[in-house]
Design an enzyme around this catalytic site. Structure first.
Site, short mmCIF file in Angstrom:
data_model
loop_
_atom_site.label_atom_id
_atom_site.label_comp_id
_atom_site.label_asym_id
_atom_site.label_seq_id
_atom_site.Cartn_x
_atom_site.Cartn_y
_atom_site.Cartn_z
N ASP A 1 0.84 -1.20 0.00
CA ASP A 1 0.00 0.00 0.00
C ASP A 1 0.88 1.25 0.00
O ASP A 1 0.62 2.20 -0.74
CB ASP A 1 -0.93 -0.02 1.22
CG ASP A 1 -1.89 1.15 1.24
OD1 ASP A 1 -2.82 1.16 0.43
OD2 ASP A 1 -1.70 2.08 2.06
N MET B 1 -23.69 4.98 -10.64
CA MET B 1 -22.24 5.08 -10.81
C MET B 1 -21.80 6.54 -10.91
O MET B 1 -20.88 6.97 -10.22
CB MET B 1 -21.79 4.29 -12.04
CG MET B 1 -20.30 4.36 -12.32
SD MET B 1 -19.25 3.76 -10.98
CE MET B 1 -19.28 1.99 -11.29
N VAL C 1 -23.42 4.23 -20.46
CA VAL C 1 -23.67 2.79 -20.57
C VAL C 1 -22.48 2.07 -21.22
O VAL C 1 -21.80 2.61 -22.08
CB VAL C 1 -24.98 2.56 -21.37
CG1 VAL C 1 -24.84 3.02 -22.81
CG2 VAL C 1 -25.40 1.11 -21.32
N LYS D 1 -20.31 4.93 -26.07
CA LYS D 1 -19.17 5.61 -25.45
C LYS D 1 -18.38 6.40 -26.49
O LYS D 1 -17.98 7.55 -26.24
CB LYS D 1 -18.26 4.59 -24.74
CG LYS D 1 -18.81 4.10 -23.41
CD LYS D 1 -17.82 3.19 -22.68
CE LYS D 1 -18.37 2.69 -21.35
NZ LYS D 1 -18.43 3.71 -20.31
N HIS E 1 -11.17 3.24 -14.27
CA HIS E 1 -12.16 2.23 -13.92
C HIS E 1 -12.43 2.23 -12.42
O HIS E 1 -11.60 1.78 -11.63
CB HIS E 1 -11.67 0.85 -14.39
CG HIS E 1 -12.58 -0.27 -14.03
ND1 HIS E 1 -12.13 -1.56 -13.84
CD2 HIS E 1 -13.93 -0.31 -13.81
CE1 HIS E 1 -13.15 -2.34 -13.51
NE2 HIS E 1 -14.24 -1.60 -13.49
N TYR F 1 -7.83 -4.85 -3.01
CA TYR F 1 -8.69 -3.67 -2.97
C TYR F 1 -9.81 -3.70 -4.01
O TYR F 1 -10.85 -3.08 -3.82
CB TYR F 1 -7.86 -2.39 -3.18
CG TYR F 1 -7.03 -1.97 -2.00
CD1 TYR F 1 -7.18 -2.57 -0.75
CD2 TYR F 1 -6.09 -0.95 -2.11
CE1 TYR F 1 -6.42 -2.17 0.33
CE2 TYR F 1 -5.32 -0.53 -1.03
CZ TYR F 1 -5.49 -1.15 0.19
OH TYR F 1 -4.74 -0.74 1.26
#
Length: 716
Positions: free
Chosen positions: A296, A324, A401, A407, A450, A660
């Protein structure tokens, strides 16, 4: 000056009070071997000076002492038990020397006093903290217990129940909470800290504070009636087991140590603690958890370096509202970067704002925020149906979407509304960044970003570098993710990027078991209870959504047909074709209802078994080891492929991505730590037993070579 070293200075103040100041050469004070040796020498100098009447401990840094130097641990713990015991006993002799000085001692605590820092202040008679202080013993997070007297002194200062809660939960304590239980004696404003501590020493010297009684209590057996002790420790063990479970032995070991040492004096109790500390230090769990801590730090260090190349992000935008988009907007706004939330539909904007408001309302209800802070965060989010609202954005995150054409269209539109140097990022989980970059005139300012769902809870963000992404673009997006409170890892573009690319071979292993008649609930039980995943594969697919899983699986099959291509239907196809999408429509592998707290509750659904048995036949029992191997071998090999192909830059980043991003069991440390613990040669031998199942089970040539050389992924 009474004593001076690179880490500690001691000077004499008025009224013959000595001031020992921790002042390491780095940004914070840590207890490494050098500092412990310096403290020992400083205390010898103090003892020899007959003018000294009291001692004050302070820090020249913005924090007191953040704890031990964890970077020394992994090599230190490789030594034999006798050497390790000698190190612990030597350190404890120094803390005892501090505690046994023939005059009153006090700590002036600013900022963090954690681990060894907390154990230092416990060795003094009096403790004053400023309002910014945080005090605690976080060792159980590392698979350890306190090793410098924390389990001995803390129960004798604040009582067994309070001490066990502090130690087993490993939480930092606010100064007001520490004061309430008696861990400190006063809380003052930062500017008054040293003066308040000196005044307390004066009170001790003139007899109005009985410092000797306080010290004697710490050096004596724990004052706890036998019946109360039995109840206290039995309750603590029950609570610890329910939370920590069998995979994390340190919290239970801490309870046992406090219990075993309760009837002993300080020196006897310290021996019990030292032996338990050494035993835990040698465990695979401690190695894994310490490894996660160091990884980390490594990943965050890389992000900090990237910050030097990054452009400032003072205004952001997210395209696509909904859950989101609302989560991304909340995360940005809550960390101080105003954000425009753009969508084409008013209901979507309302859904996004409601998502942010819901998160904030929960925080206020739990006392983690205030209505004023909530209002400030919501004011940092500007909903809009108009592209003109994003024109001043330094970064735009596209989160529409998951469809390549949609996109691509949105990204091309965005480029016409933002400045020449604004950065554009796509929150995609599967679509190639190189493919999406083709829709832009300036692909160098584009990359992937992401996020994982739910955004406010998941710590990871994958930053995906396309073939045209500039270093400034990557650095800026990394810095923005860090500013949002996330842990970013940079990966290169490929189908599924890193996390999804290694997750779907795991699902393929699961599907292969079901095709041979395995019970999905039995597989989940083994992967959760024995391997340690928070959710088994069937449950995880239900939570992710089987429509999402079905789509991503198709992307992976197209990208890696040799390994991930399919012959015929699998369990994911069957669920998807029967419109069993998981939690989102209350039926997937399991059936879902809502419990009293409004959370989804899963139940066994006979229909799932009927659908699967119609395709795959009768249920068949599998051994637990077989289930684990069938699920994990594909994930492990694919993770190694990502390292070999340069998709990830290091084992540390790979392991942090898994822990994570998808909840890989922390006590196993990640795939590379797991491989090193198991032994690469042992893993290769195991995988070879399953190689007949196909490419997902066949190790790489580089793995085989590493195994032959008895190598490892982490260098000791």
């Amino acid at each position: 000056m009474i004593y001076q070293s690179p880490t500690i200075q001691v000077e004499l103040l008025e009224d013959n009070i000595a001031k020992l100041c921790f002042n390491a050469q780095g940004s914070v004070n840590k207890f490494d071997r050098e500092t412990i040796a310096s403290l020992d020498a400083a205390l010898d100098s103090i003892k020899q000076n007959t003018n000294i009447k009291a001692l004050l401990l302070t820090s020249a840094k913005s924090t007191f002492i953040v704890g031990a130097d964890i970077t020394e641990f992994l090599t230190l713990f490789q030594q034999d038990d006798a050497t390790l015991l000698a190190w612990v006993e030597q350190a404890n002799a120094v803390f005892n020397k501090l505690e046994d000085l023939p005059f009153p001692t006090a700590s002036a605590i600013n900022g963090f006093a954690l681990g060894g820092g907390c154990e230092t202040i416990l060795a003094t008679d009096l403790r004053v903290a400023d309002t910014n202080a945080r005090i605690g013993l976080p060792e159980t997070k590392l698979g350890l217990i306190p090793g410098f007297g924390g389990t001995v002194r803390l129960p004798r200062v604040i009582g067994a129940d309070n001490a066990l809660e502090w130690i087993t939960t490993a939480k930092d304590q606010r100064p007001e909470d520490a004061l309430k239980v008696g861990a400190i004696d006063a809380v003052v404003a930062p500017e008054n800290l040293e003066a308040a501590a000196i005044q307390m020493l004066h009170d001790a010297l003139n007899g109005s504070l009985d410092w000797q009684a306080r010290r004697t209590k710490k050096q004596s057996p724990l004052q706890l009636p036998k019946l109360e002790a039995m109840m206290s420790f039995a309750t603590a063990k029950g609570m610890v087991f329910s939370v920590a479970g069998k995979h994390y032995p340190a919290p239970m070991a801490a309870v046992n140590v406090v219990e075993q040492a309760a009837g002993l004096d300080r020196d006897g109790a310290l021996k019990v603690e030292a032996l338990a500390f050494i035993k835990l230090a040698k465990t695979d769990v401690a190695q894994a958890l310490i490894g996660i801590f160091l990884n980390d730090q490594f990943v965050k260090g890389k992000a900090k370096k990237a910050g030097k190349l990054a452009k400032d992000v003072n205004q952001a935008a997210v395209l696509g509202a909904g859950i989101m988009g609302g989560g991304i907007a909340y995360q940005s706004a809550s960390k101080g970067t105003p954000i425009v939330m753009k969508d084409i539909a008013q209901p979507a904007l309302e859904l996004g704002l409601n998502e942010a408001a819901k998160i904030l309302t929960t925080q206020v209800a739990r006392g983690r925020s205030t209505p004023e802070k909530m209002a400030k965060v919501l004011n940092n989010i500007t909903p809009s149906l108009d592209y003109a609202a994003i024109k001043n954005s330094d970064i735009v995150v596209e989160a529409v979407v998951e469809h390549p054409k949609v996109k691509a269209t949105v990204l091309a539109e965005v480029e016409g509304y933002v400045s020449e140097d604004a950065i554009i990022a796509s929150n995609t989980s599967t679509i190639s960044i190189n493919l999406l970059a083709k829709s832009l005139k300036k692909p160098e300012r584009f990359c992937g970003m992401h996020f994982f769902n739910p955004v406010h809870k998941m710590p990871l963000v994958e930053i995906i570098r396309g073939e045209h992404s500039s270093e400034e673009t990557i650095a800026t997006v990394v810095a923005y993710a860090s500013k949002m409170g996330k842990t970013p890892i940079v990966v290169n573009d490929c189908p599924g990027f890193f996390v999804n690319r290694v997750l779907f071979p795991y699902f393929a292993g699961f599907s292969g078991l079901l095709a041979e008649g395995a019970d999905f609930a039995a597989v989940d039980k083994v992967m959760e209870k024995q391997f340690g995943w928070p959710m088994g594969p069937a449950y995880l697919l239900d939570v992710v959504g089987l429509d999402t899983g079905h789509h991503a699986q198709a992307v992976m099959a197209e990208g890696f047909p040799d390994r991930m291509g399919k012959n015929g239907k699998d369990a994911i196809d069957i669920m998807f074709e029967n419109k069993r999408l998981g939690q989102k429509n209350t039926k997937g592998f399991y059936a879902y209802s809502v419990d009293r707290r409004g959370k989804p509750k899963k139940d066994i659904d006979p229909t799932s078994y009927e659908l699967l048995s119609a395709e795959f036949g009768e249920l068949k029992a599998f051994e637990s080891d077989d289930i684990i191997a069938r699920c994990m071998i594909p994930m492990i090999i694919e993770t190694v492929r990502c390292l070999e192909e340069g998709i990830i830059a290091s084992p540390a980043e790979g392991d942090m991505g898994l822990v994570y991003g998808i909840g890989f069991p922390p006590f196993r440390g990640g795939v590379f730590r797991y491989l090193d613990t198991m032994g690469v040669a042992n893993f290769v031998a195991l995988a070879d037993k399953y190689a007949h199942l196909g490419g997902l089970y066949q190790v790489t040539d580089a793995m085989r070579a590493l195994a032959a050389n008895n190598g490892s992924y982490y260098q000791a």
